[in-house]
Write a protein that holds these residues in place. Structure first.
Motif, PDB file in Angstrom:
ATOM      1  N   HIS A  20       1.599  -1.256   0.029  1.00 20.25           N
ATOM      2  CA  HIS A  20       0.123  -0.010   0.413  1.00 20.25           C
ATOM      3  C   HIS A  20       0.736   1.190   0.112  1.00 20.25           C
ATOM      4  O   HIS A  20       0.130   2.629  -0.950  1.00 20.25           O
ATOM      5  N   ARG A  51      -4.509  -3.120   2.318  1.00 16.23           N
ATOM      6  CA  ARG A  51      -5.264  -1.783   2.704  1.00 16.23           C
ATOM      7  C   ARG A  51      -3.558  -2.651   4.083  1.00 16.23           C
ATOM      8  O   ARG A  51      -2.862  -1.762   4.412  1.00 16.23           O
ATOM      9  N   SER A 154       0.180   1.119   7.508  1.00 14.88           N
ATOM     10  CA  SER A 154       1.475   2.046   6.961  1.00 14.88           C
ATOM     11  C   SER A 154       2.085   2.557   7.396  1.00 14.88           C
ATOM     12  O   SER A 154       2.469   3.411   8.629  1.00 14.88           O
TER      13      SER A 154
END
Length: 265
Positions: A20, A51, A154
């Protein structure tokens, strides 16, 4: 071969899982890289972005992905079910580091006792395992050292959390931080690096075990030969890499040892 010719083939599209962090706000890069690979492989290519890393690993295990670019930590966990295809070269070498970043006064990891700390993903070495290992080496309990921890899912999210003051500090992949510093300096300028980890084998491209030798060789060649034509070099520059190379399992020995120490397997 034209797109029409591909459409007539019975071979299904090659499905490639991408992190991602790479796709984030770089949709035109994905479109161009996909077209480049289709031209090289003479086959339809589909990029799949999840994700979080755990979803990508599930897709690899179920053989719903042919290839994927995953973290070094994930590769060690998945090793019996995946083959090492290629490793990225950053600053000419197949290594990445973890950065410890903060937005305020602490100048070391141990000064962060009782702080709020942001991790990237539980399947990340640079964004999760590495800082916990450093605490273990300093004879601190990683589960009790911080007042509160959370996952941003992330590496960019870690930078944002620290920049916005949602976390006092966080662990982020140095490659991602360096890339963001180039493309979005307004984000990274609210953070500062207070420590670099040791070097770790760079997050590898892998293939699931059922991929044919022909497909494996063709994909490996397409990645490694990106440095040999202008379009490939331009794509590498946009990804902030120098190229891809054939990797070796020994690159990941350090992460394997860290996982064993922390009981992370």
């Amino acid at each position: 071969a034209s797109v029409c010719a591909w459409a007539e083939q019975s071979e299904p599209a090659l499905r490639i899982g991408l992190p991602h962090a790479l796709v984030d706000r770089q949709y035109s890069l994905m479109v161009d890289w996909r077209q480049y690979l289709q031209n090289k492989l003479h086959r339809q290519v589909e990029f799949v972005v999840r994700r979080n890393e755990g979803d990508t690993l599930d897709q690899l295990r179920l053989e719903r992905l042919d290839f994927a670019w995953i973290s070094d930590y994930s590769y060690v966990r998945l090793k019996p079910q995946a083959n090492l295809l290629a490793v990225p070269l950053y600053k000419g070498r197949p290594y990445f580091r973890s950065y410890l970043i903060t937005g305020s006064h602490p100048n070391s990891l141990l000064q962060l006792k009782g702080a709020i700390f942001a991790y990237a993903d539980p399947y990340s070495n640079t964004g999760y395992l590495a800082p916990r290992y450093e605490l273990w080496k300093a004879e601190r309990d990683p589960n009790k050292f911080f007042r509160k921890t959370f996952f941003t899912w992330s590496h960019r999210g870690v930078v944002e959390a620290v920049a916005q003051g949602l976390a006092t500090a966080g662990a982020v992949d140095g490659f991602i931080w360096d890339s963001l510093e180039k493309t979005q300096p307004d984000l990274t300028r609210f953070t500062r690096i207070i420590a670099h980890s040791q070097e770790f084998g760079a997050p590898p491209f892998v293939a699931n075990r059922s991929v044919s030798k022909e497909s494996f060789s063709a994909m490996q060649r397409a990645l490694i030969e990106m440095t040999q034509d202008s379009e490939g070099r331009m794509l590498l520059k946009r990804i902030n890499l120098d190229g891809f190379a054939i990797g070796a399992d020994r690159l990941y020995d350090v992460v394997t040892q860290m996982m064993q120490v922390l009981g992370a397997q």
